[in-house]
Write an enzyme that holds these catalytic residues in place. Structure first.
Site, short mmCIF file in Angstrom:
data_model
loop_
_atom_site.label_atom_id
_atom_site.label_comp_id
_atom_site.label_asym_id
_atom_site.label_seq_id
_atom_site.Cartn_x
_atom_site.Cartn_y
_atom_site.Cartn_z
N ARG A 160 0.87 -1.18 0.00
CA ARG A 160 0.00 0.00 0.00
C ARG A 160 0.91 1.23 0.00
O ARG A 160 2.13 1.12 0.11
CB ARG A 160 -1.02 0.01 1.15
CG ARG A 160 -0.64 -0.60 2.44
CD ARG A 160 0.46 0.09 3.17
NE ARG A 160 0.25 1.53 3.31
CZ ARG A 160 1.19 2.40 3.58
NH1 ARG A 160 2.46 2.01 3.70
NH2 ARG A 160 0.93 3.68 3.71
N GLY A 161 0.28 2.43 -0.12
CA GLY A 161 1.07 3.65 -0.28
C GLY A 161 1.15 3.95 -1.78
O GLY A 161 1.48 3.05 -2.57
N ARG A 204 -7.86 -0.45 -6.35
CA ARG A 204 -8.03 0.68 -5.42
C ARG A 204 -8.22 1.95 -6.25
O ARG A 204 -7.49 2.17 -7.22
CB ARG A 204 -6.82 0.83 -4.49
CG ARG A 204 -6.62 -0.38 -3.57
CD ARG A 204 -5.65 -0.09 -2.46
NE ARG A 204 -6.24 0.75 -1.43
CZ ARG A 204 -5.54 1.34 -0.46
NH1 ARG A 204 -4.22 1.20 -0.42
NH2 ARG A 204 -6.14 2.07 0.45
N ASP A 243 -1.83 10.81 -1.99
CA ASP A 243 -2.29 9.79 -2.95
C ASP A 243 -2.66 10.41 -4.28
O ASP A 243 -2.65 9.73 -5.31
CB ASP A 243 -3.48 9.03 -2.38
CG ASP A 243 -3.02 8.17 -1.23
OD1 ASP A 243 -2.95 8.69 -0.10
OD2 ASP A 243 -2.68 7.00 -1.46
N ASN A 285 -5.24 12.46 0.68
CA ASN A 285 -4.32 11.61 1.44
C ASN A 285 -5.12 10.84 2.48
O ASN A 285 -6.34 11.02 2.62
CB ASN A 285 -3.22 12.46 2.09
CG ASN A 285 -2.08 11.62 2.63
OD1 ASN A 285 -1.58 10.73 1.95
ND2 ASN A 285 -1.66 11.88 3.86
O1 MRU Z 1 -4.42 3.22 2.35
P1 MRU Z 1 -2.95 3.45 2.12
O2 MRU Z 1 -2.12 2.90 3.22
O3 MRU Z 1 -2.50 3.00 0.77
O4 MRU Z 1 -2.82 5.02 2.17
C1 MRU Z 1 -1.53 5.55 2.10
C2 MRU Z 1 -1.48 7.01 2.29
O5 MRU Z 1 -2.47 7.67 2.41
C3 MRU Z 1 -0.13 7.60 2.20
O6 MRU Z 1 -0.02 8.67 3.07
C4 MRU Z 1 0.10 8.08 0.75
O7 MRU Z 1 -0.12 7.01 -0.13
C5 MRU Z 1 1.41 8.63 0.55
S1 MRU Z 1 2.60 7.35 0.42
C6 MRU Z 1 4.12 7.93 0.05
#
Ligand code: MRU
Length: 328
Positions: A32-33, A75, A221, A231
């Site tokens: 994720r991220g 996603r 994001d 985000n």
């Molecule tokens: O649901 P996630 O864990 O994928 O969400 C991640 C975030 O919101 C992070 O802050 C974002 O992707 C930045 S990652 C460098």
């Protein structure tokens, strides 16, 4: 890749040989991220090319289109997924024959992974100039090495600030509902020997009012051309609190996280399952049948943001002008 659902209790590496497994890994937050999802999507599509039994280019492109759709639908919010898949499709469409396409999509995915590391290092260096000796920096969610190929966006800036010799402390929010802050950010920073304190999401106002926070940095994001930042859920609350207390609020994200086409109302906010909110582990913490609203992301408007750190430099308000310059 590391199975992030197992952290911080177990450090488990997983290997995939089928693009459907990569789609499932993205869907279930094994990876994720935003940048990590983008590059994983690219590798997934490259894998789909290797898996294909097509004997002609147009058949291979059809197989890739099918895989692209499956990977894309995992996603909805992070724009990096569209970016990563789009790059591989572009390279595939330009290819001459099947063998050449298979080779070039794999090489492109590998290059995207290498580039992501370099971009994070550059962003880290540029962003570190915004932070001072003895700063305490708040961060939300996980925008670290785990959310990227390596080093991280927001945590990349924190790492570079520390490496530049400045003494810093970090306050990480736990980041409900699935605790990316406590499970991942706290894990990463502790692993690197960076002074980190964990707080409940509900203690952000307390910490800021007590003067415990000098600056905030988060990842993104998706960033729109207007400077609206999507985000992890809760970012908007942190930014609002920071504004109230006169604390600079920074966002660090690569250009692959920018969406120069869409408007705020076009962005789909992922809604997650109720059980993430109605229980902790196996234990129920809410009555049966309760209605739950569980968005994974929120939008922070540009007026709450002091600067957006990218590999091309730091965009400052007014963002519609400074973001446009980043792409020129
Ligand atoms: O649901 P996630 O864990 O994928 O969400 C991640 C975030 O919101 C992070 O802050 C974002 O992707 C930045 S990652 C460098």
């Amino acid at each position: 890749m590391i199975d992030q659902t197992k952290l911080p209790n177990d450090l488990v590496f997983v290997e995939y040989s089928d693009y459907n497994q990569i789609a499932e890994a993205i869907r279930t937050l094994v990876v994720r991220g935003a940048p990590a999802i983008g590059v994983s999507g690219a590798f997934g599509l490259a894998l789909a090319a290797l898996q294909s039994n097509a004997t002609a280019k147009d058949e291979l492109i059809t197989d890739l289109e099918k895989a692209r759709k499956i990977l894309f639908e995992t996603r909805p919010t992070a724009i990096n997924l569209k970016w990563g898949l789009g790059k591989i499709m572009e390279v595939a469409c330009q290819g001459s024959d099947i063998d050449q396409i298979k080779e070039s999509v794999v090489n492109t995915a590998k290059k995207m992974a290498d580039d992501d590391i370099q971009i994070n290092m550059t962003m880290g260096k540029k962003g570190s100039e915004l932070f001072d000796n003895n700063d305490t920096i708040m961060t939300h969610c996980n925008a670290g090495a785990l959310a990227t190929v390596a080093n991280g966006t927001a945590l990349g800036v924190i790492r570079a600030t520390k490496e530049s010799g400045k003494n810093i402390k970090v306050i990480a929010t736990e980041t409900r509902p699935v605790q990316q802050g406590s499970r991942l950010t706290a894990f990463e920073l502790k692993h690197d020997g960076i002074d980190v304190s964990l707080i409940p999401d509900t203690a952000v106002g307390y910490a800021m009012a007590k003067g415990l926070v000098d600056k905030v940095i988060v990842g993104a994001d998706r960033i729109l051309r207007t400077g609206h930042v999507f985000n992890k859920i809760g970012t908007y609350q942190v930014a609002t609190m920071a504004k109230k207390h006169g604390i600079p609020f920074y966002v660090a994200a690569p250009l692959s996280s920018f969406d120069m086409k869409n408007n705020p109302e076009d962005v789909v906010i992922e809604q997650r399952k109720a059980s993430e909110v109605t229980g902790i582990g196996d234990r129920k913490t809410a009555p049966d049948g309760i209605n739950v609203i569980n968005p994974a992301f929120d939008m922070t408007p540009p007026e709450l943001i002091s600067g957006i750190i990218t590999e091309k430099g730091i965009a400052k308000p007014p963002f519609d002008e400074s973001i446009k310059k980043l792409f020129q």
